[in-house]
Write a protein that holds these residues in place. Structure first.
Motif, PDB file in Angstrom:
ATOM      1  N   GLN A 149       0.809  -1.214   0.000  1.00  0.00           N
ATOM      2  CA  GLN A 149       0.000   0.000   0.000  1.00  0.00           C
ATOM      3  C   GLN A 149       0.845   1.267   0.000  1.00  0.00           C
ATOM      4  O   GLN A 149       0.420   2.288  -0.523  1.00  0.00           O
ATOM      5  CB  GLN A 149      -0.961  -0.014   1.186  1.00  0.00           C
ATOM      6  N   ASP A 150       2.054   1.182   0.557  1.00  0.00           N
ATOM      7  CA  ASP A 150       2.934   2.358   0.552  1.00  0.00           C
ATOM      8  C   ASP A 150       3.723   2.487  -0.756  1.00  0.00           C
ATOM      9  O   ASP A 150       4.544   3.374  -0.905  1.00  0.00           O
ATOM     10  CB  ASP A 150       3.888   2.335   1.750  1.00  0.00           C
ATOM     11  N   GLY A 151       3.470   1.578  -1.713  1.00  0.00           N
ATOM     12  CA  GLY A 151       4.101   1.650  -3.022  1.00  0.00           C
ATOM     13  C   GLY A 151       5.381   0.850  -3.164  1.00  0.00           C
ATOM     14  O   GLY A 151       5.900   0.717  -4.276  1.00  0.00           O
ATOM     15  N   THR A 152       5.908   0.312  -2.073  1.00  0.00           N
ATOM     16  CA  THR A 152       7.154  -0.446  -2.168  1.00  0.00           C
ATOM     17  C   THR A 152       6.918  -1.814  -2.809  1.00  0.00           C
ATOM     18  O   THR A 152       5.855  -2.405  -2.665  1.00  0.00           O
ATOM     19  CB  THR A 152       7.823  -0.622  -0.787  1.00  0.00           C
ATOM     20  N   GLU A 153       7.928  -2.257  -3.526  1.00  0.00           N
ATOM     21  CA  GLU A 153       7.859  -3.520  -4.250  1.00  0.00           C
ATOM     22  C   GLU A 153       8.296  -4.688  -3.367  1.00  0.00           C
ATOM     23  O   GLU A 153       9.185  -4.547  -2.540  1.00  0.00           O
ATOM     24  CB  GLU A 153       8.801  -3.425  -5.449  1.00  0.00           C
ATOM     25  N   ARG A 154       7.646  -5.828  -3.563  1.00  0.00           N
ATOM     26  CA  ARG A 154       8.017  -7.043  -2.852  1.00  0.00           C
ATOM     27  C   ARG A 154       7.984  -8.227  -3.813  1.00  0.00           C
ATOM     28  O   ARG A 154       7.193  -8.252  -4.769  1.00  0.00           O
ATOM     29  CB  ARG A 154       7.055  -7.327  -1.689  1.00  0.00           C
ATOM     30  N   LEU A 155       8.809  -9.215  -3.526  1.00  0.00           N
ATOM     31  CA  LEU A 155       8.799 -10.475  -4.248  1.00  0.00           C
ATOM     32  C   LEU A 155       7.693 -11.336  -3.655  1.00  0.00           C
ATOM     33  O   LEU A 155       7.620 -11.494  -2.437  1.00  0.00           O
ATOM     34  CB  LEU A 155      10.144 -11.186  -4.111  1.00  0.00           C
ATOM     35  N   ALA A 156       6.850 -11.905  -4.502  1.00  0.00           N
ATOM     36  CA  ALA A 156       5.677 -12.653  -4.048  1.00  0.00           C
ATOM     37  C   ALA A 156       5.880 -14.151  -4.250  1.00  0.00           C
ATOM     38  O   ALA A 156       6.345 -14.591  -5.310  1.00  0.00           O
ATOM     39  CB  ALA A 156       4.433 -12.189  -4.803  1.00  0.00           C
ATOM     40  N   TYR A 157       5.494 -14.919  -3.232  1.00  0.00           N
ATOM     41  CA  TYR A 157       5.639 -16.373  -3.247  1.00  0.00           C
ATOM     42  C   TYR A 157       4.323 -17.026  -2.842  1.00  0.00           C
ATOM     43  O   TYR A 157       3.521 -16.419  -2.116  1.00  0.00           O
ATOM     44  CB  TYR A 157       6.720 -16.821  -2.258  1.00  0.00           C
ATOM     45  N   GLN A 158       4.146 -18.276  -3.249  1.00  0.00           N
ATOM     46  CA  GLN A 158       2.943 -19.022  -2.896  1.00  0.00           C
ATOM     47  C   GLN A 158       3.271 -20.507  -2.802  1.00  0.00           C
ATOM     48  O   GLN A 158       4.147 -21.015  -3.515  1.00  0.00           O
ATOM     49  CB  GLN A 158       1.852 -18.803  -3.952  1.00  0.00           C
ATOM     50  N   LYS A 159       2.536 -21.181  -1.913  1.00  0.00           N
ATOM     51  CA  LYS A 159       2.642 -22.632  -1.797  1.00  0.00           C
ATOM     52  C   LYS A 159       1.253 -23.182  -1.529  1.00  0.00           C
ATOM     53  O   LYS A 159       0.484 -22.595  -0.775  1.00  0.00           O
ATOM     54  CB  LYS A 159       3.592 -23.034  -0.663  1.00  0.00           C
ATOM     55  N   THR A 160       0.963 -24.312  -2.130  1.00  0.00           N
ATOM     56  CA  THR A 160      -0.328 -24.969  -1.911  1.00  0.00           C
ATOM     57  C   THR A 160      -0.085 -26.417  -1.486  1.00  0.00           C
ATOM     58  O   THR A 160       0.968 -26.994  -1.776  1.00  0.00           O
ATOM     59  CB  THR A 160      -1.191 -24.967  -3.189  1.00  0.00           C
ATOM     60  N   LEU A 161      -1.055 -26.955  -0.781  1.00  0.00           N
ATOM     61  CA  LEU A 161      -0.983 -28.378  -0.422  1.00  0.00           C
ATOM     62  C   LEU A 161      -1.454 -29.231  -1.579  1.00  0.00           C
ATOM     63  O   LEU A 161      -2.244 -28.837  -2.380  1.00  0.00           O
ATOM     64  CB  LEU A 161      -1.849 -28.668   0.809  1.00  0.00           C
TER      65      LEU A 161
END
Length: 161
Positions: A149-161
């Motif tokens: 929300q503050d505009g900073t970038e992040r690397l996104a990850y996901q895991k599923t069962l």
């Protein structure tokens, strides 16, 4: 190890864990992500009151803490340079840290969170190589970039069962 919801009685320990985490991050080429004050005491109190702050204990000693919530995170509505693995309901983990005394504590916390929802999303700063390694080691897939929300970038990850 055991996971339970945090209480206000845990606040001083949580503040200490986060203080140590900021120092660790800074000494491992990641001084920006949490700076010198994040997460603020008010945010931790809010997490506890909302029931989304958790601690990991070993024989009643708190050794880790994290935020977990099974709900859509507005920061994850748009992803760039990639795609989420699926569009199913998911849980999120934020602000995870441990005291470093027991190897595998953060992995234990992530596995617990995944078991709660079966579909887990998490993000981290580009400079947080320690967290990136932890996520890859635990089978998370890199999915792309999100903007907080503050505009900073992040690397996104996901895991599923």
């Amino acid at each position: 190890m055991n996971i339970r919801k945090s209480t206000m009685d845990d606040l001083d320990i949580l503040l200490h864990l986060y203080e140590n985490a900021r120092t660790f991050m800074s000494s491992h080429s990641n001084p920006v992500q949490w700076g010198t004050t994040y997460p603020e005491k008010e945010l931790i109190i809010s997490d506890i009151k909302s029931g989304h702050s958790y601690v990991c204990e070993d024989h009643t000693k708190i050794i880790a803490t994290f935020f977990y919530h099974k709900a859509d995170d507005p920061d994850y509505n748009e992803i760039y340079e990639g795609d989420w693995l699926n569009s199913m309901p998911y849980g999120v983990v934020h602000r995870i840290t441990s005291d470093g005394t027991i190897h595998g504590t953060a992995s234990f916390c992530l596995e617990w969170a995944l078991k709660q929802c079966g579909n887990l999303k998490i993000d981290t700063h580009r400079d947080n190589s320690v967290m990136q390694h932890l996520l890859k080691k635990n089978g998370f897939s890199y999915c792309g970039l999100v903007h907080l929300q503050d505009g900073t970038e992040r690397l996104a990850y996901q895991k599923t069962l």
